[in-house]
Design an enzyme around this catalytic site. Sequence first.
Site, PDB file in Angstrom:
ATOM      1  N   CYS A 317      72.725  66.556  25.850  1.00 27.92           N
ATOM      2  CA  CYS A 317      73.958  66.684  26.644  1.00 27.92           C
ATOM      3  C   CYS A 317      74.479  68.112  26.773  1.00 27.92           C
ATOM      4  O   CYS A 317      74.978  68.502  27.826  1.00 27.92           O
ATOM      5  CB  CYS A 317      75.077  65.850  26.036  1.00 27.92           C
ATOM      6  SG  CYS A 317      74.542  64.391  25.164  1.00 27.92           S
ATOM      7  N   ARG A 346      65.522  63.724  15.428  1.00 28.03           N
ATOM      8  CA  ARG A 346      66.568  63.048  14.669  1.00 28.03           C
ATOM      9  C   ARG A 346      66.038  62.684  13.295  1.00 28.03           C
ATOM     10  O   ARG A 346      64.888  62.255  13.171  1.00 28.03           O
ATOM     11  CB  ARG A 346      67.028  61.769  15.384  1.00 28.03           C
ATOM     12  CG  ARG A 346      67.728  62.066  16.679  1.00 28.03           C
ATOM     13  CD  ARG A 346      68.213  60.812  17.347  1.00 28.03           C
ATOM     14  NE  ARG A 346      68.695  61.138  18.680  1.00 28.03           N
ATOM     15  CZ  ARG A 346      69.074  60.238  19.578  1.00 28.03           C
ATOM     16  NH1 ARG A 346      69.025  58.952  19.281  1.00 28.03           N
ATOM     17  NH2 ARG A 346      69.500  60.609  20.771  1.00 28.03           N
ATOM     18  N   GLN A 364      63.265  61.842  25.440  1.00 28.79           N
ATOM     19  CA  GLN A 364      64.091  60.897  26.188  1.00 28.79           C
ATOM     20  C   GLN A 364      64.002  61.204  27.671  1.00 28.79           C
ATOM     21  O   GLN A 364      63.941  62.370  28.058  1.00 28.79           O
ATOM     22  CB  GLN A 364      65.561  61.054  25.787  1.00 28.79           C
ATOM     23  CG  GLN A 364      65.898  60.578  24.404  1.00 28.79           C
ATOM     24  CD  GLN A 364      67.382  60.756  24.158  1.00 28.79           C
ATOM     25  OE1 GLN A 364      67.916  61.847  24.275  1.00 28.79           O
ATOM     26  NE2 GLN A 364      68.059  59.683  23.814  1.00 28.79           N
ATOM     27  N   ASP A 366      66.267  61.511  29.885  1.00 26.65           N
ATOM     28  CA  ASP A 366      67.712  61.588  29.762  1.00 26.65           C
ATOM     29  C   ASP A 366      68.329  62.184  31.021  1.00 26.65           C
ATOM     30  O   ASP A 366      67.771  63.108  31.605  1.00 26.65           O
ATOM     31  CB  ASP A 366      68.024  62.491  28.559  1.00 26.65           C
ATOM     32  CG  ASP A 366      69.413  62.264  28.017  1.00 26.65           C
ATOM     33  OD1 ASP A 366      70.102  61.367  28.527  1.00 26.65           O
ATOM     34  OD2 ASP A 366      69.793  62.985  27.082  1.00 26.65           O
ATOM     35  N   HIS A 368      72.390  63.192  32.767  1.00 25.35           N
ATOM     36  CA  HIS A 368      73.840  63.191  32.709  1.00 25.35           C
ATOM     37  C   HIS A 368      74.364  63.288  34.120  1.00 25.35           C
ATOM     38  O   HIS A 368      73.960  64.172  34.870  1.00 25.35           O
ATOM     39  CB  HIS A 368      74.331  64.340  31.836  1.00 25.35           C
ATOM     40  CG  HIS A 368      73.925  64.158  30.415  1.00 25.35           C
ATOM     41  ND1 HIS A 368      72.762  64.682  29.904  1.00 25.35           N
ATOM     42  CD2 HIS A 368      74.489  63.426  29.418  1.00 25.35           C
ATOM     43  CE1 HIS A 368      72.651  64.302  28.635  1.00 25.35           C
ATOM     44  NE2 HIS A 368      73.678  63.536  28.318  1.00 25.35           N
ATOM     45  N   LYS A 447      79.703  51.008  27.311  1.00 21.97           N
ATOM     46  CA  LYS A 447      78.324  51.200  27.743  1.00 21.97           C
ATOM     47  C   LYS A 447      77.657  49.887  28.143  1.00 21.97           C
ATOM     48  O   LYS A 447      78.103  48.802  27.749  1.00 21.97           O
ATOM     49  CB  LYS A 447      77.506  51.858  26.639  1.00 21.97           C
ATOM     50  CG  LYS A 447      77.458  51.027  25.368  1.00 21.97           C
ATOM     51  CD  LYS A 447      76.485  51.601  24.356  1.00 21.97           C
ATOM     52  CE  LYS A 447      76.461  50.748  23.098  1.00 21.97           C
ATOM     53  NZ  LYS A 447      75.403  51.082  22.179  1.00 21.97           N
ATOM     54  N   HIS A 493      76.199  59.318  30.437  1.00 20.20           N
ATOM     55  CA  HIS A 493      74.893  59.584  29.822  1.00 20.20           C
ATOM     56  C   HIS A 493      74.043  58.369  30.147  1.00 20.20           C
ATOM     57  O   HIS A 493      74.524  57.248  30.019  1.00 20.20           O
ATOM     58  CB  HIS A 493      74.938  59.633  28.294  1.00 20.20           C
ATOM     59  CG  HIS A 493      75.986  60.492  27.692  1.00 20.20           C
ATOM     60  ND1 HIS A 493      75.674  61.634  27.009  1.00 20.20           N
ATOM     61  CD2 HIS A 493      77.327  60.369  27.624  1.00 20.20           C
ATOM     62  CE1 HIS A 493      76.788  62.174  26.536  1.00 20.20           C
ATOM     63  NE2 HIS A 493      77.803  61.423  26.901  1.00 20.20           N
TER      64      HIS A 493
HETATM   65 ZN   LIG Z   1      73.964  62.633  26.544  1.00 18.46          ZN
END
Ligand SMILES: [Zn+2]
Length: 633
Positions: A317, A346, A364, A366, A368, A447, A493
Amino acid sequence: MVSAGELLARQDPKAARRAVAARVDGRIVDLSTPLPAEARPAPVMPGSPEALEILRHSTAHIMAEAVRALFPGVKVAIGPAIENGFYYDFDYERPFTPDDLPAIEQKMSEIIRANHPFQRREEDRLKAREYFARRGEDYKVELIDEIGDDTVSLYQQGEFVDLCRGPHLPSTGRVGAFKLTGVAGAYWRGDERNRMLSRIYGTAFFDKKALKRHLRLIEEAKKRDHRRLGRELDLFSFHEEVGAGLVVWHPRGAMLRYLIEEFERREHLRRGYQMVVGPQLLKRELWEKSGHFDNYRENMYFTEVEGAAYGIKPMNCLAHMLIYKSRVRSYRDLPLRYFELGLVHRHEKSGVLHGLTRVRAFTQDDAHILCRPDQVESEIQGVMDFVQEVMDIFGFDYSLELSTRPEKSIGSDEDWERATGALRAVLQKSGREFDINEGDGAFYGPKIDVKLTDALGRQWQCATIQCDFTLPERFDLTYVTPQGESARPVMLHRVILGSIERFIGVLIEHYAGAFPFWLAPEQVRVLTITDRADAWAREVHQALVAAGLRAELDLRNQKLGAKVREAQVMKVPYMVILGDREVEARRVTARLRSGKNLPAMPVEELVSRLAAENHPGAERERRASPQAPDAKV
Ligand SMILES: [Zn+2]
Ligand SMILES: [Zn+2]
């Protein structure tokens, strides 16, 4: 006071006889729990997930009793119910092996036949501690030392006493069918600095038929285990000297990743996302500003560069927000959709690592999305459509969950209502059923979770769409409204597949390693019956490769049967087998993975046929038209 079971019997004697436990004021209690006479408990019936959990956890107690009876000196640790059964961890002079299981099962059957009641009692904490200390149950002592209350609850069946909150079955005889399924080493509390314990897994059901069905599924799952297939198909490996949870991708596995990542890039660009890339290391101050340092530090890795502290990113992010902030944004610029195939690290405890599905470094898909409040609903709709299309390509069904505001949360009521309303509206419009997890959202926003269902009916978390009210605030993200004022954008996200590593693990098991044509790392293998076919085989191989197909050539001087078997083990979708006849006719015959043969044809025809099949949508088209000639591939 009257027992919950007695109260149930007064309401409905028939249901009470079958009940496993009782639900009162939202919590589940033993049937023996005393309740006020005016309480109105509801029965927890076999067939409900709660009943199954109670059954399995109770069976764990029975297993512990059996193990203690059979192996003097053993110490018992913890024994929870888990997704498909239960386990109990033991500390014994040697690790348990599968050979120990039949004797334990037999002892358990005796305990079940004896139908001992599970009896609960409250006991003074220090007295209980003394009891377990006397019996050498060090793990129970350690657990008791962490309990702040003056009393603890103990459960006893037969001679066996365990420290437990409950609830349990009324008696051991209620276990209809069980099976011990395996053994494994497990660190106490999942921490590798602790002692390695011996874990025994099992499962239990209310009837034998359900157990049988479950065991069949386990057998099938074993055959499909992605860790095994990963080795057999030469996709990836793990190495002690590299470190736990860190995947090493071999050429075929890397090809699989490349194909999925290319697919993702194309699909994101098509939907108006922009590709961005952020660094692996970001200064610690930035993680402090984002709140990750306070809330997520235990899961992060830190390092130092020239005296400055850096955090390795566990999420993508932050860089995306810095890109947003790099210039003044107008309402006309929104929505902005930043996409990154972001590698994150992680810290997962070594005890929970599992093949590709739980790792310490993963990528990911991912993105945004930064948008105006009035765009939230259409953006969420766009993501849901995206999910639908991608799940369709891979042939997955899925279920949806909406998680709403938890007690501890930030953001105004208005923010929460608007965002939750938008998520709910999109879910309702989809016409699909969805579950609501009341209060299960993140503290910073509600979410949607998408769980796909694989070929064995197992569910896996993949996509999530998450509204976030904190980060735009913390990073002071703004845009200029038509009136020239400054306003806060909404941040979403979202991931579609989630972790690429885990998704590949799921894919391997879903397809049992037989990937659809467009995803197969090796699509065609050209093999020869005799070396007189070598020249023609080279030509055919060249034609396939030139058409963008992933073809390999097997000219080894070996028996055809062996060469074919090897290609089958690697689950290559097509084999082109060439001998004198094919050389003479300048034709090719192809054999499908299913064993079916295609008629002999000119190489150009095979190439154009395969090239037409070489795209992600081909599989879906094939599923949609069952009459297709090779629908069974
Ligand atoms: Zn994020
Ligand atoms: Zn228990």
